[in-house]
Design a protein around this motif. Sequence first.
Motif, PDB file in Angstrom:
ATOM      1  N   ILE A 195       0.984  -1.139  -0.122  1.00  0.00           N
ATOM      2  CA  ILE A 195      -0.026  -0.341  -0.137  1.00  0.00           C
ATOM      3  C   ILE A 195       0.717   1.392  -0.025  1.00  0.00           C
ATOM      4  O   ILE A 195       0.819   1.876  -0.861  1.00  0.00           O
ATOM      5  N   MET A 196       1.735   1.239   0.590  1.00  0.00           N
ATOM      6  CA  MET A 196       2.801   2.579   0.810  1.00  0.00           C
ATOM      7  C   MET A 196       3.285   2.832  -0.805  1.00  0.00           C
ATOM      8  O   MET A 196       3.812   3.856  -0.652  1.00  0.00           O
ATOM      9  N   LEU A 197       3.865   1.906  -0.786  1.00  0.00           N
ATOM     10  CA  LEU A 197       5.057   1.706  -2.382  1.00  0.00           C
ATOM     11  C   LEU A 197       3.682   2.368  -3.489  1.00  0.00           C
ATOM     12  O   LEU A 197       3.582   3.221  -4.480  1.00  0.00           O
ATOM     13  N   HIS A 198       2.209   1.886  -3.059  1.00  0.00           N
ATOM     14  CA  HIS A 198       1.165   2.341  -4.290  1.00  0.00           C
ATOM     15  C   HIS A 198       0.981   3.614  -3.935  1.00  0.00           C
ATOM     16  O   HIS A 198       1.117   4.095  -5.028  1.00  0.00           O
ATOM     17  N   LEU A 199       1.257   4.120  -2.723  1.00  0.00           N
ATOM     18  CA  LEU A 199       0.977   5.381  -2.170  1.00  0.00           C
ATOM     19  C   LEU A 199       1.683   6.354  -3.339  1.00  0.00           C
ATOM     20  O   LEU A 199       1.469   7.538  -3.393  1.00  0.00           O
ATOM     21  N   HIS A 200       2.663   5.562  -2.513  1.00  0.00           N
ATOM     22  CA  HIS A 200       3.990   6.824  -3.386  1.00  0.00           C
ATOM     23  C   HIS A 200       4.061   6.929  -4.705  1.00  0.00           C
ATOM     24  O   HIS A 200       3.886   8.187  -5.462  1.00  0.00           O
ATOM     25  N   ASP A 201       3.748   5.934  -5.519  1.00  0.00           N
ATOM     26  CA  ASP A 201       3.560   5.983  -6.858  1.00  0.00           C
ATOM     27  C   ASP A 201       2.018   6.675  -7.780  1.00  0.00           C
ATOM     28  O   ASP A 201       2.338   7.584  -8.069  1.00  0.00           O
ATOM     29  N   LEU A 202       0.765   6.501  -6.750  1.00  0.00           N
ATOM     30  CA  LEU A 202      -0.463   7.500  -7.625  1.00  0.00           C
ATOM     31  C   LEU A 202       0.381   8.602  -7.078  1.00  0.00           C
ATOM     32  O   LEU A 202      -0.021   9.315  -7.797  1.00  0.00           O
ATOM     33  N   THR A 203       0.638   9.122  -6.109  1.00  0.00           N
ATOM     34  CA  THR A 203       0.960  10.536  -5.701  1.00  0.00           C
ATOM     35  C   THR A 203       1.878  11.214  -6.956  1.00  0.00           C
ATOM     36  O   THR A 203       2.051  12.079  -7.192  1.00  0.00           O
ATOM     37  N   LYS A 204       2.803  10.760  -6.497  1.00  0.00           N
ATOM     38  CA  LYS A 204       3.562  10.312  -8.207  1.00  0.00           C
ATOM     39  C   LYS A 204       3.060  10.860  -9.747  1.00  0.00           C
ATOM     40  O   LYS A 204       4.032  11.802 -10.681  1.00  0.00           O
ATOM     41  N   ALA A 205       2.959  10.233  -9.577  1.00  0.00           N
ATOM     42  CA  ALA A 205       1.885   9.842 -11.545  1.00  0.00           C
ATOM     43  C   ALA A 205       1.000  10.564 -11.690  1.00  0.00           C
ATOM     44  O   ALA A 205       1.102  11.124 -12.621  1.00  0.00           O
ATOM     45  N   ASP A 206       0.463  11.494 -10.514  1.00  0.00           N
ATOM     46  CA  ASP A 206      -0.415  12.531 -10.673  1.00  0.00           C
ATOM     47  C   ASP A 206      -0.548  13.747 -11.035  1.00  0.00           C
ATOM     48  O   ASP A 206      -0.261  14.681  -9.891  1.00  0.00           O
ATOM     49  N   THR A 207      -0.709  14.475 -12.431  1.00  0.00           N
ATOM     50  CA  THR A 207       0.198  15.444 -11.658  1.00  0.00           C
ATOM     51  C   THR A 207      -0.822  16.687 -11.935  1.00  0.00           C
ATOM     52  O   THR A 207      -0.777  17.981 -11.759  1.00  0.00           O
ATOM     53  N   ASP A 208      -2.495  16.339 -11.746  1.00  0.00           N
ATOM     54  CA  ASP A 208      -2.903  17.216 -11.635  1.00  0.00           C
ATOM     55  C   ASP A 208      -2.591  17.172  -9.802  1.00  0.00           C
ATOM     56  O   ASP A 208      -3.509  18.547  -9.231  1.00  0.00           O
ATOM     57  N   TYR A 209      -2.838  16.279  -8.903  1.00  0.00           N
ATOM     58  CA  TYR A 209      -2.183  16.538  -7.335  1.00  0.00           C
ATOM     59  C   TYR A 209      -1.438  17.217  -7.501  1.00  0.00           C
ATOM     60  O   TYR A 209      -0.968  17.869  -6.429  1.00  0.00           O
ATOM     61  N   GLN A 210      -0.020  17.195  -8.264  1.00  0.00           N
ATOM     62  CA  GLN A 210       1.256  17.579  -8.023  1.00  0.00           C
ATOM     63  C   GLN A 210       1.043  19.317  -8.239  1.00  0.00           C
ATOM     64  O   GLN A 210       1.818  19.809  -7.418  1.00  0.00           O
ATOM     65  N   ALA A 211       0.365  19.608  -8.844  1.00  0.00           N
ATOM     66  CA  ALA A 211       0.133  20.871  -9.220  1.00  0.00           C
ATOM     67  C   ALA A 211      -0.830  21.313  -8.143  1.00  0.00           C
ATOM     68  O   ALA A 211      -0.560  22.706  -7.842  1.00  0.00           O
ATOM     69  N   ASN A 212      -1.736  20.585  -7.753  1.00  0.00           N
ATOM     70  CA  ASN A 212      -2.877  21.314  -7.704  1.00  0.00           C
ATOM     71  C   ASN A 212      -3.142  20.732  -5.802  1.00  0.00           C
ATOM     72  O   ASN A 212      -3.850  21.910  -5.056  1.00  0.00           O
TER      73      ASN A 212
END
Length: 297
Positions: free
Chosen positions: A216-233
Amino acid sequence: MTLKVNPVLELTFSSFTPAVNSAQQQAYLSHLEHGGILFLPNLGFEFAADETRFLSPDWSDGKSKNIYLSGNERHIKGAKGNVEELTAMSALIERYSQNATALIAHLLPSYMLHAKPANTSLRCVEAAGRKSSWRKDDRRLHADAFPSKPTHGERILRVFTNVNPHNKPRVWNVGEPFTDMAAKFLPKVPKYRAAQAKWLKLLGITKTLRGEYDHIMLHLHDLTKADTDYQANAPQLRFEFPANSTWVVYSDLVLHAVLSGQHMMEQTFHLPQEKLSFPAVCPKYIIEHIAKRHINC
Ligand code: SIN
Ligand code: FE
């Protein structure tokens, strides 16, 4: 969007062995375990005259982004040089490790029974332009989780010191609380499969069997990094750690991104989560609380 609460607690100490009373120790421990950063703007790490030569990316072996002494073996990795140079580099990194350990012993003495020192690193590559895959790109907000190194629920506590000789700050964005991030991304984490974890171990992709917590921790890490909208906003706060300053953080709990900076040293510790004072704010408990079920480590 910015953060509602400033996560940075500033401490004026200028020594790796500061005199700290027990009320202060309790306050620091609580701040860290709740996702805060201890920031020591007056605490730098001194290089001897013949060690400043190591403040250059040219010592990298070109394969690893850092030069480091690994956990127990203390062999230098990621560097190139002759025997004299590698020995001097190791001694420098080991001295930083001893200082970082002394700092934890003074700020958070209750941790010393349980803290396991892991890697110590020297990071001389400029963070801003570093080329890497999106997954390894620490310029994107993330909470630390490493594909090959399951922690089995152990926490990741890190001490960082900006050792830049040209007064250049290390610039971070600090993200929203782990709970808010996990509430958004946990529903997107694929189901854990024990058979797949066994394969990853057999193939040598993980050093030990990856349990559901690390999955789960690894997927949370990957999902946040891959989400450009999350990264920007996503809510985040820009913070500059000046040259000759030190900071301490649970990097598996605090979302962070490095925007720029060159020359940093870092010591990682692992702590069993059951030894922490506030287990209810550990990532495992937060995940269990949102998922409404038990998670195995
Ligand atoms: C990290 O993302 O864990 C490292 C941050 C940095 O290089 O400053
Ligand atoms: Fe990180």
